[in-house]
Design a protein around this motif. Structure first.
Motif, mmCIF file in Angstrom:
data_model
loop_
_atom_site.group_PDB
_atom_site.id
_atom_site.type_symbol
_atom_site.label_atom_id
_atom_site.label_comp_id
_atom_site.label_asym_id
_atom_site.label_seq_id
_atom_site.Cartn_x
_atom_site.Cartn_y
_atom_site.Cartn_z
ATOM 1 N N LYS A 51 28.918 74.941 86.215
ATOM 2 C CA LYS A 51 29.976 74.827 85.216
ATOM 3 C C LYS A 51 30.089 73.368 84.803
ATOM 4 C CE LYS A 51 34.226 77.344 85.014
ATOM 5 N NZ LYS A 51 35.374 77.933 85.679
ATOM 6 N N PHE A 52 29.946 73.103 83.517
ATOM 7 C CA PHE A 52 30.025 71.740 82.999
ATOM 8 C C PHE A 52 30.938 71.689 81.779
ATOM 9 C CE2 PHE A 52 25.706 72.127 84.778
ATOM 10 C CZ PHE A 52 25.708 71.076 85.671
ATOM 11 N N PRO A 53 31.570 70.563 81.533
ATOM 12 C CA PRO A 53 32.381 70.403 80.319
ATOM 13 C C PRO A 53 31.484 70.120 79.102
ATOM 14 C CG PRO A 53 32.480 68.397 81.611
ATOM 15 C CD PRO A 53 31.676 69.390 82.412
ATOM 16 N N ILE A 54 30.687 71.094 78.733
ATOM 17 C CA ILE A 54 29.682 70.922 77.677
ATOM 18 C C ILE A 54 30.350 70.651 76.325
ATOM 19 C CG2 ILE A 54 27.877 72.114 76.362
ATOM 20 C CD1 ILE A 54 27.170 73.554 79.078
ATOM 21 N N ILE A 55 31.276 71.497 75.945
ATOM 22 C CA ILE A 55 31.903 71.374 74.626
ATOM 23 C C ILE A 55 32.741 70.096 74.541
ATOM 24 C CG2 ILE A 55 33.524 72.464 73.023
ATOM 25 C CD1 ILE A 55 32.393 75.191 74.072
ATOM 26 N N VAL A 93 24.132 68.833 74.178
ATOM 27 C CA VAL A 93 24.614 68.605 75.545
ATOM 28 C C VAL A 93 24.083 69.729 76.439
ATOM 29 C CG1 VAL A 93 26.634 68.401 77.055
ATOM 30 C CG2 VAL A 93 26.705 67.389 74.754
ATOM 31 N N ALA A 94 24.198 70.962 75.965
ATOM 32 C CA ALA A 94 23.699 72.118 76.725
ATOM 33 C C ALA A 94 22.191 72.010 76.948
ATOM 34 C CB ALA A 94 24.035 73.410 75.984
ATOM 35 N N LEU A 95 21.461 71.580 75.930
ATOM 36 C CA LEU A 95 20.016 71.417 76.052
ATOM 37 C C LEU A 95 19.673 70.364 77.101
ATOM 38 C CD1 LEU A 95 17.191 72.208 75.059
ATOM 39 C CD2 LEU A 95 17.458 70.511 73.232
ATOM 40 N N GLY A 96 20.468 69.306 77.178
ATOM 41 C CA GLY A 96 20.258 68.289 78.212
ATOM 42 C C GLY A 96 20.406 68.870 79.604
ATOM 43 N N GLU A 110 21.342 63.323 76.135
ATOM 44 C CA GLU A 110 21.372 62.473 77.335
ATOM 45 C C GLU A 110 22.654 62.682 78.137
ATOM 46 O OE1 GLU A 110 20.586 58.663 75.520
ATOM 47 O OE2 GLU A 110 18.404 58.924 75.744
ATOM 48 N N LYS A 111 23.761 62.999 77.467
ATOM 49 C CA LYS A 111 25.011 63.297 78.165
ATOM 50 C C LYS A 111 24.850 64.568 79.006
ATOM 51 C CE LYS A 111 29.349 62.893 79.258
ATOM 52 N NZ LYS A 111 29.857 61.790 80.080
ATOM 53 N N GLY A 112 24.142 65.544 78.485
ATOM 54 C CA GLY A 112 23.888 66.768 79.249
ATOM 55 C C GLY A 112 23.066 66.491 80.496
ATOM 56 N N ILE A 113 22.074 65.631 80.368
ATOM 57 C CA ILE A 113 21.270 65.233 81.529
ATOM 58 C C ILE A 113 22.162 64.545 82.560
ATOM 59 C CG2 ILE A 113 19.437 63.662 82.312
ATOM 60 C CD1 ILE A 113 18.043 64.217 79.575
ATOM 61 N N GLU A 114 23.014 63.651 82.082
ATOM 62 C CA GLU A 114 23.934 62.921 82.968
ATOM 63 C C GLU A 114 24.898 63.881 83.673
ATOM 64 O OE1 GLU A 114 27.818 60.169 82.238
ATOM 65 O OE2 GLU A 114 26.053 59.648 81.038
ATOM 66 N N LEU A 115 25.440 64.850 82.939
ATOM 67 C CA LEU A 115 26.345 65.832 83.549
ATOM 68 C C LEU A 115 25.657 66.547 84.701
ATOM 69 C CD1 LEU A 115 28.032 67.573 80.469
ATOM 70 C CD2 LEU A 115 29.114 66.021 82.104
#
Length: 181
Positions: free
Chosen positions: A109-113, A129-132, A167-172
């Protein structure tokens, strides 16, 4: 290695574009990939899904019956596609979604949106973000090849903000923010 990924949400969230980019990144990494898509009755707001099959070997059938990875950005899409999951599958969802799951699935579970809004000032880049996040689960696809595909596919003038969202998605994922198992 064969990975079956289903990206789901509502129309207008850009998940079809994310699937196309993932498939292109895989092909640029010298893997085989096929991408299929379907929309609900409305172009925006209706249900949508995109499926990507990635393999080192030949892909004989483009459709997915039991995805290894399911991304859901809406409660409705999770409810619709959860039943199709492989028993050892991975579910990636936005933090706003509730999961009532008794199976032994890995749930991330991530704060994607909200991360999209934070990074780019808009919810429009939630797909990147989701793709990351997904790129960290589909490890055989080279990140730089995905970035090249992002630059090629997103509207001119938005490349930099879409790369930042990716890159934010990767970081998450790497920081394990709000991960549930």
């Amino acid at each position: 290695m064969k990975v079956e990924v289903r990206l789901s949400g509502s129309g207008g969230q850009g998940l079809i574009l994310a699937g196309i980019i993932l498939a292109e990144g895989a092909i640029s990494t010298n893997l085989n990939a096929v991408q299929t898509q379907s929309y609900g009755p409305e172009a925006r707001g209706g249900a949508s899904k995109c499926e990507v099959v990635i393999s080192e070997n030949e892909i004989n059938f483009p459709k997915i019956s039991k995805p290894n990875i399911l991304l859901s950005l809406t409660q409705k899409s999770l409810n619709q596609y959860l039943k199709d999951m492989d028993n050892s599958g991975i579910i990636v969802i936005d933090s706003s979604i509730e999961v009532k799951c008794t199976e032994n699935l890995n749930i991330y579970k991530f704060p994607i949106i909200n991360s999209s809004k934070e990074v780019t000032g808009s919810y429009v880049s939630a797909n990147m973000v989701a793709l990351g996040v997904i790129s960290q689960l589909v490890k055989d696809v080279d990140i730089e090849n995905i970035k090249k595909s992002i630059v090629k596919r997103v509207p001119k003038g938005t490349q930099e903000s879409n790369i930042k969202a990716f890159e934010k998605g990767i970081e998450l994922f790497r920081n394990n923010i709000d991960v549930n198992h």
